[in-house]
Design a protein around this motif. Structure first.
Motif, PDB file in Angstrom:
ATOM      1  N   ALA A 123      68.690  30.168  45.917  1.00  0.00           N
ATOM      2  CA  ALA A 123      68.412  29.437  45.118  1.00  0.00           C
ATOM      3  C   ALA A 123      66.920  29.142  44.533  1.00  0.00           C
ATOM      4  N   ALA A 124      66.250  29.089  45.612  1.00  0.00           N
ATOM      5  CA  ALA A 124      64.818  28.585  45.403  1.00  0.00           C
ATOM      6  C   ALA A 124      64.209  29.800  45.024  1.00  0.00           C
ATOM      7  N   ALA A 125      64.656  31.305  45.052  1.00  0.00           N
ATOM      8  CA  ALA A 125      64.036  32.395  44.817  1.00  0.00           C
ATOM      9  C   ALA A 125      64.318  32.729  43.493  1.00  0.00           C
ATOM     10  N   PHE A 126      65.605  32.593  43.061  1.00  0.00           N
ATOM     11  CA  PHE A 126      66.160  33.219  41.796  1.00  0.00           C
ATOM     12  C   PHE A 126      66.393  32.372  40.548  1.00  0.00           C
ATOM     13  N   LEU A 127      66.858  31.214  40.864  1.00  0.00           N
ATOM     14  CA  LEU A 127      67.439  30.442  39.910  1.00  0.00           C
ATOM     15  C   LEU A 127      66.522  30.247  38.702  1.00  0.00           C
ATOM     16  N   ASP A 128      65.229  29.784  38.875  1.00  0.00           N
ATOM     17  CA  ASP A 128      64.276  29.583  37.763  1.00  0.00           C
ATOM     18  C   ASP A 128      63.997  30.719  36.900  1.00  0.00           C
ATOM     19  N   LYS A 129      64.170  32.065  37.217  1.00  0.00           N
ATOM     20  CA  LYS A 129      64.013  33.427  36.696  1.00  0.00           C
ATOM     21  C   LYS A 129      65.021  33.987  36.180  1.00  0.00           C
ATOM     22  N   LEU A 130      66.386  33.655  36.775  1.00  0.00           N
ATOM     23  CA  LEU A 130      67.314  34.636  36.430  1.00  0.00           C
ATOM     24  C   LEU A 130      67.659  34.759  35.071  1.00  0.00           C
ATOM     25  N   PRO A 131      67.704  33.535  34.249  1.00  0.00           N
ATOM     26  CA  PRO A 131      68.126  33.572  32.696  1.00  0.00           C
ATOM     27  C   PRO A 131      67.175  34.792  32.188  1.00  0.00           C
ATOM     28  N   GLY A 132      65.929  34.682  32.464  1.00  0.00           N
ATOM     29  CA  GLY A 132      64.783  35.656  31.927  1.00  0.00           C
ATOM     30  C   GLY A 132      65.249  37.091  32.210  1.00  0.00           C
ATOM     31  N   TRP A 133      65.469  37.253  33.677  1.00  0.00           N
ATOM     32  CA  TRP A 133      65.863  38.499  34.013  1.00  0.00           C
ATOM     33  C   TRP A 133      67.250  39.274  33.472  1.00  0.00           C
ATOM     34  N   ALA A 134      68.105  38.224  33.251  1.00  0.00           N
ATOM     35  CA  ALA A 134      69.206  38.881  32.682  1.00  0.00           C
ATOM     36  C   ALA A 134      69.021  39.068  31.285  1.00  0.00           C
ATOM     37  N   ALA A 135      68.278  38.234  30.406  1.00  0.00           N
ATOM     38  CA  ALA A 135      68.167  38.277  28.999  1.00  0.00           C
ATOM     39  C   ALA A 135      67.188  39.796  28.568  1.00  0.00           C
ATOM     40  N   GLU A 136      66.416  40.141  29.551  1.00  0.00           N
ATOM     41  CA  GLU A 136      65.408  41.042  29.437  1.00  0.00           C
ATOM     42  C   GLU A 136      65.596  42.198  30.110  1.00  0.00           C
ATOM     43  N   ALA A 137      66.619  42.316  31.088  1.00  0.00           N
ATOM     44  CA  ALA A 137      67.016  43.436  31.920  1.00  0.00           C
ATOM     45  C   ALA A 137      66.837  44.849  31.028  1.00  0.00           C
ATOM     46  N   PRO A 138      66.353  45.997  31.527  1.00  0.00           N
ATOM     47  CA  PRO A 138      66.184  47.127  30.856  1.00  0.00           C
ATOM     48  C   PRO A 138      67.676  47.813  30.892  1.00  0.00           C
ATOM     49  N   SER A 139      68.560  47.357  31.569  1.00  0.00           N
ATOM     50  CA  SER A 139      69.879  48.022  31.248  1.00  0.00           C
ATOM     51  C   SER A 139      71.114  47.099  31.388  1.00  0.00           C
ATOM     52  N   PRO A 140      72.039  47.359  30.779  1.00  0.00           N
ATOM     53  CA  PRO A 140      73.413  46.399  30.858  1.00  0.00           C
ATOM     54  C   PRO A 140      73.689  46.287  32.351  1.00  0.00           C
ATOM     55  N   PHE A 141      73.665  47.461  33.119  1.00  0.00           N
ATOM     56  CA  PHE A 141      73.890  47.101  34.634  1.00  0.00           C
ATOM     57  C   PHE A 141      73.047  46.140  35.052  1.00  0.00           C
ATOM     58  N   LEU A 142      71.600  46.158  35.126  1.00  0.00           N
ATOM     59  CA  LEU A 142      70.862  45.223  35.667  1.00  0.00           C
ATOM     60  C   LEU A 142      70.986  43.807  35.020  1.00  0.00           C
ATOM     61  N   ALA A 143      71.571  43.714  33.838  1.00  0.00           N
ATOM     62  CA  ALA A 143      71.853  42.452  33.260  1.00  0.00           C
ATOM     63  C   ALA A 143      72.987  42.029  33.820  1.00  0.00           C
ATOM     64  N   GLY A 144      74.110  42.838  34.279  1.00  0.00           N
ATOM     65  CA  GLY A 144      75.292  42.470  34.799  1.00  0.00           C
ATOM     66  C   GLY A 144      75.004  42.050  36.205  1.00  0.00           C
ATOM     67  N   GLU A 145      74.060  42.677  36.837  1.00  0.00           N
ATOM     68  CA  GLU A 145      73.808  42.382  38.445  1.00  0.00           C
ATOM     69  C   GLU A 145      73.219  40.925  38.337  1.00  0.00           C
ATOM     70  N   ALA A 146      72.367  40.839  37.423  1.00  0.00           N
ATOM     71  CA  ALA A 146      71.867  39.140  37.353  1.00  0.00           C
ATOM     72  C   ALA A 146      72.834  38.084  37.038  1.00  0.00           C
ATOM     73  N   LEU A 147      73.770  38.548  36.083  1.00  0.00           N
ATOM     74  CA  LEU A 147      74.853  37.620  35.868  1.00  0.00           C
ATOM     75  C   LEU A 147      75.684  37.416  37.391  1.00  0.00           C
ATOM     76  N   ALA A 148      75.681  38.611  38.132  1.00  0.00           N
ATOM     77  CA  ALA A 148      76.514  38.122  39.472  1.00  0.00           C
ATOM     78  C   ALA A 148      75.862  37.109  40.023  1.00  0.00           C
ATOM     79  N   LEU A 149      74.476  37.141  40.257  1.00  0.00           N
ATOM     80  CA  LEU A 149      73.448  36.373  40.875  1.00  0.00           C
ATOM     81  C   LEU A 149      73.880  34.955  40.431  1.00  0.00           C
ATOM     82  N   LEU A 150      74.028  34.854  39.054  1.00  0.00           N
ATOM     83  CA  LEU A 150      73.974  33.583  38.426  1.00  0.00           C
ATOM     84  C   LEU A 150      75.387  32.728  38.768  1.00  0.00           C
ATOM     85  N   ASP A 151      76.375  33.760  38.819  1.00  0.00           N
ATOM     86  CA  ASP A 151      77.669  33.376  39.143  1.00  0.00           C
ATOM     87  C   ASP A 151      77.869  32.895  40.503  1.00  0.00           C
ATOM     88  N   ALA A 152      77.245  33.364  41.468  1.00  0.00           N
ATOM     89  CA  ALA A 152      77.250  33.148  42.882  1.00  0.00           C
ATOM     90  C   ALA A 152      76.213  31.798  43.250  1.00  0.00           C
TER      91      ALA A 152
END
Length: 318
Positions: free
Chosen positions: A190-219
């Motif tokens: 939570a301390a490592a990811f939550l602040d930046k996950l929205p940006g990582w998801a929105a700006e991911a270079p591929s749908p796969f990586l965006a999906g991986e960011a979504l999985a982290l957000l969900d978790a």
């Protein structure tokens, strides 16, 4: 005409070449024997570590064992394959389990930092597999620990690894390691990811990586603040309007993540995403997508209309 001196010179040249080859062969055989002896010694050292090492020793051994796994990858000696299999089994088994019971959170954070830095510079392979097992053991220590500085150190290392993982299709850091952190040490994740996950998801270079960011957000939805959730909904709205996320499995992941965030933080502003989700589901061929969008809309808080109170006439006193 061939003279005797020429013949002797030719023979001496052949003899010299043969002697050089023989010397090289002896040297190579000597190096091979020395390498085998070294590998056998390491195998015996592993046996001693397994039998006699305690939890703190096991924790300190994680990084060296992971590096050894990478070193053995290119070694052709039969003993190298045996040693590599032994290292992997120990990290996944007895050594990893012993290390996970250690109490030294600072050592776990330091090992985590070393392993993640190595992962960012190495090709995926034996080292990544070994490091994954070692990181999981460190995560167990950090989850139980109360050392604030150790948690901050580990979180900083994971944040750097995640920034690289979500920033390029060619990143060397496997996203599974990030998801393992979320499940095994959610306080660090939570301390490592939550602040930046929205940006990582929105700006991911591929749908796969965006999906991986979504999985982290969900978790991590349950640990998100209202501000985190609001930022995430903004990113999710942008993805919902992306044609690449009309694909059924991607759309479902998007809506499941939004549903988890709305449940955890019902006060976060999700109006923009709600509109995007409705447009995404409208006419979508997947019944699951349409159903999830409807569930999300129904889960949003509604403002109940104010009820009118009846005025009662006061009775006159006689």
């Amino acid at each position: 005409e061939v003279k005797g001196d020429d013949v002797m010179a030719l023979l001496e040249e052949v003899d010299g070449e043969d002697a050089r080859k023989e010397r090289d062969a002896h040297r190579k055989a000597g190096r091979t024997d020395a390498r085998r002896a070294e590998l056998q010694l390491r195998l015996r050292a592993l046996d001693l570590l397994e039998r006699c090492g305690g939890e703190e020793e096991a924790l300190r051994a994680l990084a060296p064992l992971s590096s050894l796994a990478a070193e053995l990858e290119a070694d052709s000696a039969p003993e190298a394959a045996d040693l590599a299999n032994r290292v992997g089994a120990l990290l996944r088994g007895r050594i990893g389990k012993a290390a996970s019971k250690a109490d030294d959170a600072a050592a776990a954070a330091a090992t985590t930092t070393v392993l993640l830095m190595e992962l960012r510079s190495r090709k995926r392979g034996p080292f990544a597999d070994a490091a994954q097992a070692a990181l999981n053991a460190c995560a167990a220590v950090l989850r139980r620990g109360t050392d604030v500085q150790a948690h901050a150190t580990a979180a900083n290392a994971y944040e750097g690894a995640a920034t690289e993982a979500f920033g390029s299709k060619k990143a060397k850091v496997p996203t599974k390691i990030l998801k393992d952190c979320a499940s095994k040490a959610p306080n660090v994740a939570a301390a490592a990811f939550l602040d930046k996950l929205p940006g990582w998801a929105a700006e991911a270079p591929s749908p796969f990586l965006a999906g991986e960011a979504l999985a982290l957000l969900d978790a991590l939805a349950g640990r998100a603040s209202e501000a985190h959730a609001a930022a995430a909904f903004t990113a999710l709205a942008a993805l919902a309007r992306d044609e690449r996320f009309r694909k059924a499995d991607r759309a479902r992941a998007l809506l499941e993540t939004a549903k988890a965030l709305a449940k955890a933080r019902p006060g976060a502003d999700a109006s923009d995403f709600a509109a995007a989700a409705t447009a995404l589901a409208d006419g979508h061929p997947s019944q699951a997508v349409r159903g999830l969008a409807a569930q999300f809309e129904a889960s949003l808080p509604t403002t109940a209309p104010a009820t009118k109170t009846k005025k009662t006439k006061k009775k006159r006193r006689s």
